[in-house]
Write an enzyme that holds these catalytic residues in place. Structure first.
Site, PDB file in Angstrom:
ATOM      1  N   LYS A   1     -12.026   0.717  -1.688  1.00  0.00           N
ATOM      2  CA  LYS A   1     -10.961   1.343  -2.501  1.00  0.00           C
ATOM      3  C   LYS A   1     -11.410   1.369  -3.965  1.00  0.00           C
ATOM      4  O   LYS A   1     -12.289   2.137  -4.295  1.00  0.00           O
ATOM      5  CB  LYS A   1      -9.649   0.634  -2.238  1.00  0.00           C
ATOM      6  CG  LYS A   1      -9.181   1.012  -0.822  1.00  0.00           C
ATOM      7  CD  LYS A   1      -7.972   0.319  -0.319  1.00  0.00           C
ATOM      8  CE  LYS A   1      -7.643   0.913   1.063  1.00  0.00           C
ATOM      9  NZ  LYS A   1      -7.020  -0.028   1.960  1.00  0.00           N
TER      10      LYS A   1
ATOM     11  N   SER B   1       0.789  -1.225   0.000  1.00  0.00           N
ATOM     12  CA  SER B   1       0.000   0.000   0.000  1.00  0.00           C
ATOM     13  C   SER B   1       0.825   1.281   0.000  1.00  0.00           C
ATOM     14  O   SER B   1       0.363   2.305  -0.492  1.00  0.00           O
ATOM     15  CB  SER B   1      -0.953  -0.005   1.199  1.00  0.00           C
ATOM     16  OG  SER B   1      -0.255  -0.235   2.397  1.00  0.00           O
TER      17      SER B   1
ATOM     18  N   HIS C   1      -5.427  -3.378  -2.586  1.00  0.00           N
ATOM     19  CA  HIS C   1      -5.062  -2.475  -3.692  1.00  0.00           C
ATOM     20  C   HIS C   1      -5.003  -3.190  -5.034  1.00  0.00           C
ATOM     21  O   HIS C   1      -4.563  -2.618  -6.027  1.00  0.00           O
ATOM     22  CB  HIS C   1      -3.739  -1.774  -3.389  1.00  0.00           C
ATOM     23  CG  HIS C   1      -3.808  -0.939  -2.154  1.00  0.00           C
ATOM     24  ND1 HIS C   1      -4.330   0.345  -2.139  1.00  0.00           N
ATOM     25  CD2 HIS C   1      -3.498  -1.229  -0.866  1.00  0.00           C
ATOM     26  CE1 HIS C   1      -4.317   0.801  -0.913  1.00  0.00           C
ATOM     27  NE2 HIS C   1      -3.817  -0.125  -0.119  1.00  0.00           N
TER      28      HIS C   1
HETATM   29  C1  LIG Z   1      -7.059  -0.237   3.405  1.00  0.00           C
HETATM   30  C2  LIG Z   1      -6.387  -1.514   3.683  1.00  0.00           C
HETATM   31  C3  LIG Z   1      -6.920  -2.449   4.574  1.00  0.00           C
HETATM   32  C4  LIG Z   1      -8.106  -2.143   5.447  1.00  0.00           C
HETATM   33  O1  LIG Z   1      -9.301  -2.122   4.731  1.00  0.00           O
HETATM   34  P1  LIG Z   1     -10.500  -1.266   5.310  1.00  0.00           P
HETATM   35  O2  LIG Z   1     -11.691  -1.800   4.611  1.00  0.00           O
HETATM   36  O3  LIG Z   1     -10.200   0.156   4.987  1.00  0.00           O
HETATM   37  O4  LIG Z   1     -10.535  -1.518   6.786  1.00  0.00           O
HETATM   38  C5  LIG Z   1      -6.300  -3.667   4.706  1.00  0.00           C
HETATM   39  N1  LIG Z   1      -5.181  -3.951   3.988  1.00  0.00           N
HETATM   40  C6  LIG Z   1      -4.634  -3.067   3.150  1.00  0.00           C
HETATM   41  C7  LIG Z   1      -3.396  -3.438   2.398  1.00  0.00           C
HETATM   42  C8  LIG Z   1      -5.206  -1.818   2.975  1.00  0.00           C
HETATM   43  O5  LIG Z   1      -4.644  -0.930   2.159  1.00  0.00           O
END
Ligand SMILES: *Cc1c(COP(=O)(O)O)cnc(C)c1O
Length: 395
Positions: free
Chosen positions: A240, A180, A208
Site C-alpha cells: 500500500k 480500510s 493503512h
Molecule cells: C490490504 C489489507 C490486508 C491484506 O494485505 P495484502 O498484502 O494485500 O494481502 C490486510 N489488512 C488490511 C486492513 C488491508 O487493508
C-alpha cells in the site's frame, strides 16, 4: 449445463440481481494519480498507493538490479532455501525503522494475519475483534479455532464486557489501526491499557497506517505513542503506502521466532522474490528521505475535508487518506461510480458484503501525488453528480 455448473451460474445471476456483481478493470499504465483503463485516461482516486511510490523509478531500478543478481523466483520457502540476503536486510531495516526487536516478512498481509492468529491461538482461546476488521483477521480467527468474539466498532465498553466474561486461556484483541473502508482509527491507547489489564495480546493491522501515520510514517505505534511492550504485535503491508508488495509482523524476538516456527502461512509457502524485497528496501529508504510525500498527503486530506464540508458532501468522519462518501444503497453507489468514470474519475463503489447492508459508499482515496487541481476537479464533479442529487438536497 450440468447440475454443478448450473448451481454456480444461479449464484452469479443472483449476485447480478443484487447489484453486487464485481468486475475487474484492466490497466494499461502504471499505478498513479492518472491511469489508463480500457483506453480511457482516468484520475485515480481508488488506489492504496498513498505516497505515490508504486511507480517510482528507484523501486524499479532496485528490482532490476536485484533480479540480475538473484533471478526471479526465490525457489523455495524461507525455511528451506528461499531466504536471501535481500529478505534478511529488509527485515532488519523494518525492525530498526519501527523501533522493535525484530520483524519477519510474509508474502501477503492476508497470510500474515492468518499466520499470527493461528500460531498464537488454539481451541479454548479467545480472539476479540472489532466488527469492521479486515476480512483476513476474521478468517485467521476462524482458522485458529479460538472463540471469535466481535465487538461493536471502536466501542471499548462492548470489548470490556466480552473480556470480563471470558474464561479463555489465551486472549488476543485484534483491530485495524485505520479501518480500510471507513478511514477512521481505532482507540489504540485505550486498547493498549485494556489489553494489559486483561493479560491479552494486542494485535494491530497497520495496512493503512504504515508509511503514512506516525513520525516519518512509522505507523500506529509511533502515532499513538506506544511501543513493543504496550502494543506487542503489529502487522504491516508493503503493497500500500510503501508501493511494493508483501507484508511483515514486527515485535519481540520471541514473538517473531514463534511465527517462524509455527505460522503455517509462513512455513508452507514460497518466499517473495528477492527482487521484490529489494524494491521494498528502496521504498523504505525513499519514505524516510522524502518526507514531502507525507506532508503533501496530510495537506490534501485537510483541504479535501474542508472543501467537501462546504459543499455538503456526506463524507464519513475520517482524518486519513481514506475519505468515504456514504451513499446507502448499492445501486446508487454503483451509478455514482459510473457517472464519475464518464467524467474521467476512478472512484470505486464499495458494496456489501465488504461493508454492511445499506452502507454502500464511494471510497475516495487521496495520494501525495494528486494535485490540488485534481482534488478540485473531483469535488466540483461530486457537487453536481446526478446520482447524488437526492442525497445532497436531503443533507
Ligand atoms: C490490504 C489489507 C490486508 C491484506 O494485505 P495484502 O498484502 O494485500 O494481502 C490486510 N489488512 C488490511 C486492513 C488491508 O487493508
Amino acid at each position: 449445463m450440468d447440475v454443478r455448473q448450473q448451481k454456480l451460474a444461479d449464484r452469479l445471476t443472483q449476485r447480478q440481481h443484487d447489484q453486487l456483481y464485481r468486475h475487474r478493470h484492466t490497466l494499461t499504465s502504471a499505478q498513479g494519480p492518472r491511469v489508463e483503463v480500457g483506453g480511457q485516461l482516468l484520475i485515480n482516486f481508488s488506489s492504496n498507493d498513498y505516497l505515490g511510490l508504486a511507480a517510482q523509478v528507484e523501486l524499479a531500478e532496485a528490482m532490476q538490479k536485484a533480479s540480475q543478481h538473484y533471478g526471479v523466483g526465490s525457489g523455495a520457502s524461507h525455511l528451506v532455501c528461499g531466504h536471501s540476503l535481500e529478505h534478511h536486510l529488509l527485515e532488519q531495516e523494518l525492525a530498526a525503522f519501527l523501533g522493535c526487536e525484530r520483524a519477519v516478512l510474509f508474502s501477503t498481509g492476508y497470510m500474515a494475519n492468518l499466520g499470527v492468529l493461528t500460531a498464537l491461538l488454539e481451541r479454548g482461546d479467545a480472539v476479540f475483534q472489532d466488527k469492521l476488521n479486515h476480512a483476513s483477521l476474521l478468517d485467521g480467527a476462524l482458522l485458529s479455532r479460538a472463540k471469535l468474539q466481535r465487538f461493536q466498532h471502536n466501542d471499548t465498553q462492548s470489548l470490556l464486557r466480552a473480556l470480563e466474561s471470558s474464561k479463555a486461556g489465551n486472549k488476543l484483541i485484534a483491530v485495524d489501526s485505520v479501518f480500510s473502508m471507513d478511514g477512521d482509527t481505532a482507540p489504540l491507547a485505550e486498547l493498549a491499557e485494556i489489553a494489559e489489564q486483561h493479560d491479552a495480546w494486542l494485535m494491530v493491522d497497520d495496512a493503512h497506517g504504515f508509511g503514512v501515520i506516525g513520525e516519518q510514517g512509522r505507523g500506529c505505534r509511533s502515532a499513538f505513542n506506544l511501543n513493543q511492550h504496550s502494543l506487542p504485535i503489529v502487522m504491516g503491508t508493503l503493497g500500500k503506502a510503501l508501493g511494493g508488495f508483501g507484508a511483515f509482523v514486527a515485535g519481540s524476538e520471541v514473538l517473531v521466532e514463534t511465527l517462524i516456527q509455527f505460522a503455517r502461512s509462513y512455513i508452507y509457502t514460497t518466499a517473495l522474490p528477492p527482487a521484490v524485497a529489494a524494491a521494498n528496501r528502496a521504498a523504505l529508504s525513499l519514505l524516510q528521505q522524502q518526507i514531502w510525500r507525507q506532508d503533501a498527503l496530510q495537506s490534501h486530506i485537510q483541504y479535501f475535508c474542508r472543501q467537501a464540508a462546504q459543499l455538503n458532501l456526506p463524507l464519513m468522519p475520517s482524518t486519513t487518506a481514506i475519505q468515504p462518501l456514504l451513499i446507502g444503497d448499492a445501486e446508487t453507489a454503483l451509478l455514482a461510480s459510473q457517472q464519475l468514470k464518464q467524467q474521467g474519475f476512478w472512484v470505486v463503489a464499495i458494496r456489501p458484503p465488504t461493508v454492511p447492508q445499506n452502507e454502500a459508499r464511494l471510497r475516495i482515496t487521496l495520494t501525495a501525488t494528486h494535485s490540488r487541481a485534481d482534488l478540485d476537479a473531483l469535488l466540483n464533479t461530486l457537487a453536481i453528480l446526478p446520482a447524488l442529487q437526492n442525497r445532497l438536497t436531503k443533507a
